[in-house]
Design a protein around this motif. Structure first.
Motif, PDB file in Angstrom:
ATOM      1  N   UNK A  40      74.123   7.874 -73.314  1.00 38.51           N
ATOM      2  CA  UNK A  40      74.625   9.241 -73.197  1.00 38.51           C
ATOM      3  C   UNK A  40      75.487   9.511 -74.425  1.00 38.51           C
ATOM      4  N   UNK A  41      74.994  10.339 -75.357  1.00 39.44           N
ATOM      5  CA  UNK A  41      75.734  10.567 -76.610  1.00 39.44           C
ATOM      6  C   UNK A  41      77.150  11.110 -76.402  1.00 39.44           C
ATOM      7  N   UNK A  42      77.350  11.953 -75.392  1.00 38.56           N
ATOM      8  CA  UNK A  42      78.684  12.505 -75.146  1.00 38.56           C
ATOM      9  C   UNK A  42      79.656  11.412 -74.699  1.00 38.56           C
ATOM     10  N   UNK A  43      79.232  10.578 -73.754  1.00 35.73           N
ATOM     11  CA  UNK A  43      80.077   9.483 -73.284  1.00 35.73           C
ATOM     12  C   UNK A  43      80.331   8.493 -74.420  1.00 35.73           C
ATOM     13  N   UNK A  44      79.288   8.222 -75.213  1.00 33.22           N
ATOM     14  CA  UNK A  44      79.430   7.334 -76.373  1.00 33.22           C
ATOM     15  C   UNK A  44      80.541   7.836 -77.290  1.00 33.22           C
ATOM     16  N   UNK A  45      80.531   9.120 -77.617  1.00 34.06           N
ATOM     17  CA  UNK A  45      81.529   9.699 -78.529  1.00 34.06           C
ATOM     18  C   UNK A  45      82.937   9.628 -77.942  1.00 34.06           C
ATOM     19  N   UNK A  46      83.058   9.925 -76.661  1.00 35.51           N
ATOM     20  CA  UNK A  46      84.369   9.889 -76.001  1.00 35.51           C
ATOM     21  C   UNK A  46      84.926   8.473 -76.002  1.00 35.51           C
ATOM     22  N   UNK A  47      84.096   7.504 -75.606  1.00 37.59           N
ATOM     23  CA  UNK A  47      84.561   6.116 -75.547  1.00 37.59           C
ATOM     24  C   UNK A  47      84.817   5.546 -76.937  1.00 37.59           C
ATOM     25  N   UNK A  48      84.031   5.937 -77.923  1.00 36.53           N
ATOM     26  CA  UNK A  48      84.260   5.463 -79.296  1.00 36.53           C
ATOM     27  C   UNK A  48      85.597   5.977 -79.820  1.00 36.53           C
ATOM     28  N   UNK A  49      85.907   7.239 -79.552  1.00 34.70           N
ATOM     29  CA  UNK A  49      87.197   7.797 -79.985  1.00 34.70           C
ATOM     30  C   UNK A  49      88.352   7.101 -79.267  1.00 34.70           C
ATOM     31  N   UNK A  50      88.195   6.861 -77.973  1.00 36.24           N
ATOM     32  CA  UNK A  50      89.242   6.154 -77.223  1.00 36.24           C
ATOM     33  C   UNK A  50      89.424   4.738 -77.754  1.00 36.24           C
ATOM     34  N   UNK A  51      88.322   4.079 -78.119  1.00 36.05           N
ATOM     35  CA  UNK A  51      88.402   2.721 -78.679  1.00 36.05           C
ATOM     36  C   UNK A  51      89.228   2.726 -79.967  1.00 36.05           C
ATOM     37  N   UNK A  52      88.959   3.687 -80.842  1.00 41.01           N
ATOM     38  CA  UNK A  52      89.744   3.783 -82.088  1.00 41.01           C
ATOM     39  C   UNK A  52      91.217   4.012 -81.778  1.00 41.01           C
ATOM     40  N   UNK A  53      91.502   4.909 -80.835  1.00 46.59           N
ATOM     41  CA  UNK A  53      92.892   5.212 -80.490  1.00 46.59           C
ATOM     42  C   UNK A  53      93.590   4.016 -79.855  1.00 46.59           C
ATOM     43  N   UNK A  54      92.904   3.335 -78.939  1.00 40.21           N
ATOM     44  CA  UNK A  54      93.503   2.163 -78.298  1.00 40.21           C
ATOM     45  C   UNK A  54      93.726   1.039 -79.302  1.00 40.21           C
ATOM     46  N   UNK A  55      92.783   0.834 -80.200  1.00 36.85           N
ATOM     47  CA  UNK A  55      92.943  -0.205 -81.217  1.00 36.85           C
ATOM     48  C   UNK A  55      94.171   0.096 -82.077  1.00 36.85           C
ATOM     49  N   UNK A  56      94.315   1.344 -82.503  1.00 41.60           N
ATOM     50  CA  UNK A  56      95.476   1.730 -83.315  1.00 41.60           C
ATOM     51  C   UNK A  56      96.774   1.578 -82.517  1.00 41.60           C
ATOM     52  N   UNK A  57      96.774   2.018 -81.260  1.00 45.41           N
ATOM     53  CA  UNK A  57      97.969   1.910 -80.414  1.00 45.41           C
ATOM     54  C   UNK A  57      98.399   0.454 -80.251  1.00 45.41           C
TER      55      UNK A  57
END
Length: 153
Positions: free
Chosen positions: A119-136
């Motif tokens: 699901x491209x939409x879920x992929x994009x949401x989770x990818x953005x969250x992954x970047x944010x969590x990694x930075x946090x």
């Protein structure tokens, strides 16, 4: 009603073992917390926090991958019908940061979606969250801070 999962970094000397203190930590506005803790490190996840947890934890019951979203030592909320607060020590935060820094999102995504259509939409949401969590977690580990987590309605 929307649910949000709020993660807040706290310097270990400021951390209190008090459910009431944790409750105030998440009731205060961000500027008040930043002044009190002398930092402003936090992350907010939307209602997909269960999907995000599944992305990292998979079949693991413990270890840094299980602590990224919903892991931590529970502390009972002062309001009985609310879920407990979750706490990660500074050492656990460092392990989570190391795990996230060495784990590519696409590998996690393929494992999570091996049995479901992409699901491209879920992929994009989770990818953005992954970047944010990694930075946090990376910033939080650099400060040597603990993390307190709270499910907000």
């Amino acid at each position: 009603m929307s649910l949000y999962f709020h993660l807040r970094a706290v310097p270990p000397p400021a951390l209190r073992n008090s459910a009431t203190w944790f409750q105030r930590l998440f009731e205060d506005d961000w500027d008040t917390v930043r002044r009190r803790l002398d930092r402003h490190l936090e992350e907010m996840l939307d209602q997909r926090c269960a999907d995000q947890h599944a992305l990292y934890a998979g079949q693991a019951q413990d270890g840094p991958q299980a602590d990224v979203v919903l892991g931590g030592r529970p502390v009972t909320h002062p309001v009985p019908e609310h879920p407990p607060f979750l706490i990660l020590t500074a050492a656990q935060v460092t392990r989570v940061a190391d795990y996230l820094g060495s784990t590519g999102f696409e590998t996690l995504w393929r494992t999570l979606r091996a049995t479901a259509p992409p699901d491209p939409e879920v992929h994009a949401i989770l990818a953005a969250a992954h970047r944010d969590l990694t930075a946090f977690y990376t910033r939080t580990a650099e400060y040597g801070d603990a993390v307190v987590k709270c499910l907000l309605r």
